[in-house]
Design an enzyme around this catalytic site. Sequence first.
Site, PDB file in Angstrom:
ATOM      1  N   LYS A 194     -11.220  -4.309  -2.135  1.00 22.39           N
ATOM      2  CA  LYS A 194     -12.311  -3.402  -2.127  1.00 22.39           C
ATOM      3  C   LYS A 194     -11.811  -2.043  -2.500  1.00 22.39           C
ATOM      4  O   LYS A 194     -12.554  -1.250  -2.828  1.00 22.39           O
ATOM      5  CB  LYS A 194     -13.194  -3.378  -0.729  1.00 22.39           C
ATOM      6  CG  LYS A 194     -12.397  -2.851   0.434  1.00 22.39           C
ATOM      7  CD  LYS A 194     -13.518  -2.540   1.444  1.00 22.39           C
ATOM      8  CE  LYS A 194     -13.343  -3.823   2.516  1.00 22.39           C
ATOM      9  NZ  LYS A 194     -12.045  -3.610   3.183  1.00 22.39           N
ATOM     10  N   LYS A 228      -5.062 -10.228  -5.401  1.00 16.11           N
ATOM     11  CA  LYS A 228      -6.132 -10.444  -4.734  1.00 16.11           C
ATOM     12  C   LYS A 228      -7.320  -9.205  -4.850  1.00 16.11           C
ATOM     13  O   LYS A 228      -7.044  -8.243  -5.415  1.00 16.11           O
ATOM     14  CB  LYS A 228      -5.942 -10.207  -3.179  1.00 16.11           C
ATOM     15  CG  LYS A 228      -6.712 -10.333  -1.990  1.00 16.11           C
ATOM     16  CD  LYS A 228      -6.559  -9.760  -0.797  1.00 16.11           C
ATOM     17  CE  LYS A 228      -6.852  -8.277  -0.710  1.00 16.11           C
ATOM     18  NZ  LYS A 228      -6.980  -7.582   0.488  1.00 16.11           N
ATOM     19  N   LYS A 259       0.850  -1.282  -0.055  1.00 13.24           N
ATOM     20  CA  LYS A 259      -0.054  -0.015   0.063  1.00 13.24           C
ATOM     21  C   LYS A 259       0.996   1.304  -0.148  1.00 13.24           C
ATOM     22  O   LYS A 259       0.556   2.383  -0.716  1.00 13.24           O
ATOM     23  CB  LYS A 259      -0.993  -0.030   1.060  1.00 13.24           C
ATOM     24  CG  LYS A 259      -2.070  -1.099   1.074  1.00 13.24           C
ATOM     25  CD  LYS A 259      -3.400  -0.881   1.914  1.00 13.24           C
ATOM     26  CE  LYS A 259      -4.228  -2.053   1.522  1.00 13.24           C
ATOM     27  NZ  LYS A 259      -5.246  -2.255   2.526  1.00 13.24           N
TER      28      LYS A 259
HETATM   29  N1  AQP Z   1      -9.875 -11.138  -1.764  1.00 13.32           N
HETATM   30  C1  AQP Z   1     -10.188 -11.848  -0.754  1.00 13.32           C
HETATM   31  N2  AQP Z   1     -10.153 -13.129  -0.244  1.00 13.32           N
HETATM   32  C2  AQP Z   1     -10.664 -13.672   0.905  1.00 13.32           C
HETATM   33  N3  AQP Z   1     -10.730 -12.858   2.019  1.00 13.32           N
HETATM   34  C3  AQP Z   1     -10.648 -11.515   2.072  1.00 13.32           C
HETATM   35  N4  AQP Z   1     -10.570 -10.430   2.651  1.00 13.32           N
HETATM   36  C4  AQP Z   1     -10.375  -9.181   1.871  1.00 13.32           C
HETATM   37  N5  AQP Z   1     -10.180  -9.716   0.800  1.00 13.32           N
HETATM   38  C5  AQP Z   1     -10.223 -10.793   0.609  1.00 13.32           C
HETATM   39  C6  AQP Z   1     -11.031 -10.760   4.094  1.00 13.32           C
HETATM   40  O1  AQP Z   1     -11.891  -9.821   4.528  1.00 13.32           O
HETATM   41  C7  AQP Z   1     -11.896  -9.363   5.754  1.00 13.32           C
HETATM   42  C8  AQP Z   1     -11.994  -7.961   5.747  1.00 13.32           C
HETATM   43  O2  AQP Z   1     -10.766  -7.436   5.181  1.00 13.32           O
HETATM   44  P1  AQP Z   1     -10.488  -5.968   5.656  1.00 13.32           P
HETATM   45  O3  AQP Z   1     -11.683  -5.111   5.456  1.00 13.32           O
HETATM   46  O4  AQP Z   1      -9.636  -5.981   6.867  1.00 13.32           O
HETATM   47  O5  AQP Z   1      -9.648  -5.514   4.412  1.00 13.32           O
HETATM   48  P2  AQP Z   1      -8.351  -6.357   3.683  1.00 13.32           P
HETATM   49  O6  AQP Z   1      -8.135  -7.447   4.208  1.00 13.32           O
HETATM   50  O7  AQP Z   1      -7.168  -5.217   3.278  1.00 13.32           O
HETATM   51  O8  AQP Z   1      -9.077  -6.505   2.379  1.00 13.32           O
HETATM   52  P3  AQP Z   1      -9.519  -5.408   0.934  1.00 13.32           P
HETATM   53  O9  AQP Z   1     -10.859  -5.608   1.001  1.00 13.32           O
HETATM   54  O10 AQP Z   1      -8.779  -5.681   0.220  1.00 13.32           O
HETATM   55  O11 AQP Z   1      -9.432  -4.164   1.684  1.00 13.32           O
HETATM   56  P4  AQP Z   1      -8.508  -2.835   0.962  1.00 13.32           P
HETATM   57  O12 AQP Z   1      -8.394  -2.856  -0.260  1.00 13.32           O
HETATM   58  O13 AQP Z   1      -8.958  -1.658   1.851  1.00 13.32           O
HETATM   59  O14 AQP Z   1      -7.147  -3.411   1.422  1.00 13.32           O
HETATM   60  C9  AQP Z   1     -10.507  -9.754   6.108  1.00 13.32           C
HETATM   61  O15 AQP Z   1     -10.663 -11.203   6.974  1.00 13.32           O
HETATM   62  C10 AQP Z   1      -9.919 -10.434   4.941  1.00 13.32           C
HETATM   63  O16 AQP Z   1      -8.886 -11.103   5.080  1.00 13.32           O
END
Ligand code: AQP
Length: 331
Positions: A200, A197, A112
């Site tokens: 979001k 991955k 990031k």
């Molecule tokens: N692609 C994914 N596959 C499986 N699990 C996923 N999680 C996120 N993306 C995937 C799981 O969702 C939970 C919440 O995630 P988060 O809100 O803590 O953010 P993150 O892990 O950083 O995932 P994002 O959605 O990709 O957010 P951004 O883009 O903001 O970094 C966690 O349990 C995560 O493992």
Amino acid sequence: MTRVFSGIKPTGHLTLGNYLGAMRRWAEVDQHRADALFCVVDLHALTVDHDPARVRRLSRQAATLLLAAGLDPERCTVFVQSHVDEHARLSYLLECVATDGEMRRMIQYKEKAAREQARGGSVRLSLLTYPVLMAADILAYGTDEVPVGDDQTQHVELARDLAVRFNHRYGHTFTVPKATSPAVAARVMNLQDPASKMGKSDDSGPGIVYLLDEPEVTRKKVMRAVTDSGQDVVYDPQERPGVANLLEILAACEGGDPAELAGSYHSYGALKKDAAEAVVDVLRPVRERHRELCADPGYVEEVLRAGARRARERARPTVDAAYRAIGLLPA
Ligand code: AQP
């Protein structure tokens, strides 16, 4: 009783990855077998360039989607991180236990920070330290298990290390937690770039299925998923990541094993069609319940208020004990 804690960050619209990797298990399994707390971790959304109104909107939406996904406030505690001061209180103490080198090794930080720099932005200090806040989120509740997707296991490992170090230096204060991940779809990949991955806050919209996408949009995204150069359907995440991703998504939605499912397909088209329908079917009840809940925002607010009260009661004794153990005078 086992204590479970997990959270979701309002940095974008929630995705199929969030649902299959985390939320679905929280609703279908964890809240029924454990004393479970689930949190919209809004403070974590401030670690990158953000618009305050958008964070507020996304926080409300994430909380509503957690309930729409089946979290039942009679069975578990649903709340917003910033409503419970104990998270930030404990985070500072843990910063006094963590090291600079440990923080800089975090993969999400490296990725990031590189992304922010490529956009010409500056990297916030909180992006470096946010895994410590996440450790505080977990440790404040005496958590035994943290159900997360694959991408978060390194951060849970850090929480374990900090708990062990703190206990060793200052006396037993924290339960040492462990991460749990789903057997299938622990890392749902971007449909347009199966090496990355599905995240979001990524820019690539067509590769990301959002929980609130219209069914037609979801179908199109899955049907246009990038596949691999071969013809036959085999489950090989290394050599055929695009097809493996679709097989994992299908297996997670319908139950079953991705490698076995591969044997029943002779073309990528048929696999995509079934995967698209399976995703639409899994998301339909979530979208419907979300629509109902949006008509009653007062209910969601009341759930969050009650959840914060309960969470505060649970966290305070542990955080107070940590303040005493580390050498601070009681107030
Ligand atoms: N692609 C994914 N596959 C499986 N699990 C996923 N999680 C996120 N993306 C995937 C799981 O969702 C939970 C919440 O995630 P988060 O809100 O803590 O953010 P993150 O892990 O950083 O995932 P994002 O959605 O990709 O957010 P951004 O883009 O903001 O970094 C966690 O349990 C995560 O493992």
